[in-house]
Write an enzyme that holds these catalytic residues in place. Structure first.
Site, PDB file in Angstrom:
ATOM      1  N   THR A 141       8.555 -13.831 -17.333  1.00  0.00           N
ATOM      2  CA  THR A 141       9.413 -13.578 -18.504  1.00  0.00           C
ATOM      3  C   THR A 141      10.160 -14.821 -19.003  1.00  0.00           C
ATOM      4  O   THR A 141      10.161 -15.094 -20.204  1.00  0.00           O
ATOM      5  CB  THR A 141      10.437 -12.461 -18.158  1.00  0.00           C
ATOM      6  OG1 THR A 141       9.721 -11.365 -17.580  1.00  0.00           O
ATOM      7  CG2 THR A 141      11.176 -11.991 -19.393  1.00  0.00           C
ATOM      8  N   LYS A 156       4.664 -11.867 -30.649  1.00  0.00           N
ATOM      9  CA  LYS A 156       6.030 -11.563 -31.083  1.00  0.00           C
ATOM     10  C   LYS A 156       6.442 -12.392 -32.299  1.00  0.00           C
ATOM     11  O   LYS A 156       5.801 -13.408 -32.624  1.00  0.00           O
ATOM     12  CB  LYS A 156       6.989 -11.824 -29.915  1.00  0.00           C
ATOM     13  CG  LYS A 156       6.776 -10.902 -28.711  1.00  0.00           C
ATOM     14  CD  LYS A 156       7.829 -11.181 -27.636  1.00  0.00           C
ATOM     15  CE  LYS A 156       7.629 -10.291 -26.426  1.00  0.00           C
ATOM     16  NZ  LYS A 156       8.717 -10.470 -25.436  1.00  0.00           N
ATOM     17  N   HIS A 211       4.158 -10.090 -25.736  1.00  0.00           N
ATOM     18  CA  HIS A 211       4.316  -8.947 -24.833  1.00  0.00           C
ATOM     19  C   HIS A 211       2.937  -8.567 -24.321  1.00  0.00           C
ATOM     20  O   HIS A 211       1.975  -8.523 -25.087  1.00  0.00           O
ATOM     21  CB  HIS A 211       4.911  -7.731 -25.557  1.00  0.00           C
ATOM     22  CG  HIS A 211       4.734  -6.475 -24.752  1.00  0.00           C
ATOM     23  ND1 HIS A 211       5.578  -6.144 -23.714  1.00  0.00           N
ATOM     24  CD2 HIS A 211       3.760  -5.522 -24.768  1.00  0.00           C
ATOM     25  CE1 HIS A 211       5.137  -5.013 -23.157  1.00  0.00           C
ATOM     26  NE2 HIS A 211       4.044  -4.621 -23.782  1.00  0.00           N
ATOM     27  N   ARG A 237       3.680 -18.584 -21.844  1.00  0.00           N
ATOM     28  CA  ARG A 237       5.126 -18.806 -21.831  1.00  0.00           C
ATOM     29  C   ARG A 237       5.476 -20.157 -21.209  1.00  0.00           C
ATOM     30  O   ARG A 237       6.391 -20.843 -21.672  1.00  0.00           O
ATOM     31  CB  ARG A 237       5.805 -17.653 -21.093  1.00  0.00           C
ATOM     32  CG  ARG A 237       5.756 -16.345 -21.899  1.00  0.00           C
ATOM     33  CD  ARG A 237       6.102 -15.149 -21.056  1.00  0.00           C
ATOM     34  NE  ARG A 237       6.240 -13.928 -21.846  1.00  0.00           N
ATOM     35  CZ  ARG A 237       6.477 -12.733 -21.306  1.00  0.00           C
ATOM     36  NH1 ARG A 237       6.586 -12.593 -19.999  1.00  0.00           N
ATOM     37  NH2 ARG A 237       6.587 -11.664 -22.085  1.00  0.00           N
ATOM     38  N   ARG A 285      -1.572 -10.426 -18.103  1.00  0.00           N
ATOM     39  CA  ARG A 285      -0.217 -10.730 -17.595  1.00  0.00           C
ATOM     40  C   ARG A 285      -0.172 -12.146 -17.008  1.00  0.00           C
ATOM     41  O   ARG A 285       0.774 -12.880 -17.212  1.00  0.00           O
ATOM     42  CB  ARG A 285       0.207  -9.725 -16.517  1.00  0.00           C
ATOM     43  CG  ARG A 285       0.583  -8.356 -17.028  1.00  0.00           C
ATOM     44  CD  ARG A 285       1.893  -8.307 -17.750  1.00  0.00           C
ATOM     45  NE  ARG A 285       3.054  -8.470 -16.898  1.00  0.00           N
ATOM     46  CZ  ARG A 285       4.295  -8.220 -17.290  1.00  0.00           C
ATOM     47  NH1 ARG A 285       4.545  -7.790 -18.525  1.00  0.00           N
ATOM     48  NH2 ARG A 285       5.306  -8.402 -16.480  1.00  0.00           N
ATOM     49  N   GLU A 327       1.235   2.430 -24.173  1.00  0.00           N
ATOM     50  CA  GLU A 327       1.556   1.490 -25.251  1.00  0.00           C
ATOM     51  C   GLU A 327       0.452   1.448 -26.302  1.00  0.00           C
ATOM     52  O   GLU A 327       0.727   1.357 -27.494  1.00  0.00           O
ATOM     53  CB  GLU A 327       1.803   0.090 -24.656  1.00  0.00           C
ATOM     54  CG  GLU A 327       3.077   0.039 -23.820  1.00  0.00           C
ATOM     55  CD  GLU A 327       3.294  -1.283 -23.094  1.00  0.00           C
ATOM     56  OE1 GLU A 327       2.444  -2.198 -23.212  1.00  0.00           O
ATOM     57  OE2 GLU A 327       4.330  -1.411 -22.408  1.00  0.00           O
ATOM     58  N   ASN A 351       9.698 -15.367 -26.045  1.00  0.00           N
ATOM     59  CA  ASN A 351       8.649 -15.773 -25.105  1.00  0.00           C
ATOM     60  C   ASN A 351       7.244 -15.422 -25.594  1.00  0.00           C
ATOM     61  O   ASN A 351       6.319 -15.220 -24.824  1.00  0.00           O
ATOM     62  CB  ASN A 351       8.938 -15.232 -23.696  1.00  0.00           C
ATOM     63  CG  ASN A 351       9.102 -13.726 -23.676  1.00  0.00           C
ATOM     64  OD1 ASN A 351       8.778 -13.061 -24.659  1.00  0.00           O
ATOM     65  ND2 ASN A 351       9.581 -13.186 -22.574  1.00  0.00           N
ATOM     66  N   PHE A 378      21.247  -7.023 -23.103  1.00  0.00           N
ATOM     67  CA  PHE A 378      20.515  -7.775 -24.137  1.00  0.00           C
ATOM     68  C   PHE A 378      19.692  -6.873 -25.057  1.00  0.00           C
ATOM     69  O   PHE A 378      19.046  -7.352 -25.979  1.00  0.00           O
ATOM     70  CB  PHE A 378      19.607  -8.834 -23.488  1.00  0.00           C
ATOM     71  CG  PHE A 378      18.553  -8.286 -22.550  1.00  0.00           C
ATOM     72  CD1 PHE A 378      17.354  -7.761 -23.036  1.00  0.00           C
ATOM     73  CD2 PHE A 378      18.753  -8.307 -21.183  1.00  0.00           C
ATOM     74  CE1 PHE A 378      16.381  -7.269 -22.182  1.00  0.00           C
ATOM     75  CE2 PHE A 378      17.787  -7.812 -20.304  1.00  0.00           C
ATOM     76  CZ  PHE A 378      16.595  -7.293 -20.817  1.00  0.00           C
ATOM     77  N   TYR A 383      10.535  -0.158 -25.414  1.00  0.00           N
ATOM     78  CA  TYR A 383      11.402  -0.840 -24.444  1.00  0.00           C
ATOM     79  C   TYR A 383      12.412   0.113 -23.812  1.00  0.00           C
ATOM     80  O   TYR A 383      13.507  -0.316 -23.438  1.00  0.00           O
ATOM     81  CB  TYR A 383      12.132  -1.996 -25.133  1.00  0.00           C
ATOM     82  CG  TYR A 383      11.286  -3.247 -25.357  1.00  0.00           C
ATOM     83  CD1 TYR A 383      10.490  -3.783 -24.331  1.00  0.00           C
ATOM     84  CD2 TYR A 383      11.314  -3.920 -26.576  1.00  0.00           C
ATOM     85  CE1 TYR A 383       9.737  -4.935 -24.536  1.00  0.00           C
ATOM     86  CE2 TYR A 383      10.556  -5.084 -26.779  1.00  0.00           C
ATOM     87  CZ  TYR A 383       9.779  -5.583 -25.752  1.00  0.00           C
ATOM     88  OH  TYR A 383       9.035  -6.736 -25.946  1.00  0.00           O
TER      89      TYR A 383
END
Ligand code: UDP
Ligand code: MG
Length: 155
Positions: free
Chosen positions: A91, A9, A115, A102, A85, A126, A112, A57, A49
């Protein structure tokens, strides 16, 4: 073998952490089968998303994710989706397990760093959303037989 989508990110790119994060996936034994840089636009982020569209948010998330280019990757390995993951962590960075990306790098529930697709179905969608077929590579890692047992390699 399975494939999963990873997005490094904007916060990770801006903080100069991209190389360290890519190394974490490599050292685990995951194979990079796609990688590029892209500044994500609102249209793509709305699709990516869409399950979060009604969250308060959401506008802030789109602004954050589109601020500067991201690094997008497709990683391959046995049970790659759940492995990645776990490497990424939960998160909220402040509470994520120490040792996860994270947990080690993030103080935030938004910034964070990474993704990672949530399950096999999401991963497939995705990867299609962000990568063209010709941007995904098939090649043999010569270390493959030192990463998995012979019975694991067959599956
Ligand atoms: N997010 C946010 N505020 C929140 C929760 C999530 O900005 O209160 C952002 C955060 O960057 C997160 C992304 O929205 O990674 C997607 O949320 P999701 O619940 O799918 O978390 P993830 O699967 O990334 O752990
Ligand atoms: Mg998610």
């Amino acid at each position: 073998m399975r494939r999963t989508l990873v997005i490094i990110k904007p916060d990770a790119v801006m903080r100069g952490n991209a190389g360290q994060l890519i190394s974490r996936f490599e050292r685990k034994g995951l194979k990079i089968v796609g990688m590029k840089m892209e500044q994500l636009n609102e249209v793509k982020l709305n699709t990516h998303y869409q399950h979060l569209k009604d969250k308060p948010f959401f506008p802030e998330l789109v602004k954050f994710m589109s601020a500067i280019p991201c690094i997008l990757m497709v990683l391959e390995g046995k049970e790659a989706v759940s492995v990645v993951r776990r490497l990424v962590g939960t998160t909220l960075g402040r509470e994520a397990d120490v040792g996860s990306v994270r947990g080690d790098y993030s103080m935030s529930n938004q910034a964070n760093l990474i993704h990672a697709s949530e399950n096999d179905e999401a991963a497939e969608k995705e990867i299609k959303l962000f990568f063209k077929q010709e941007e995904l590579w098939n090649y043999e890692l010569i270390t493959f037989e030192w990463i998995y047992s012979s019975s694991e390699r067959g599956k």
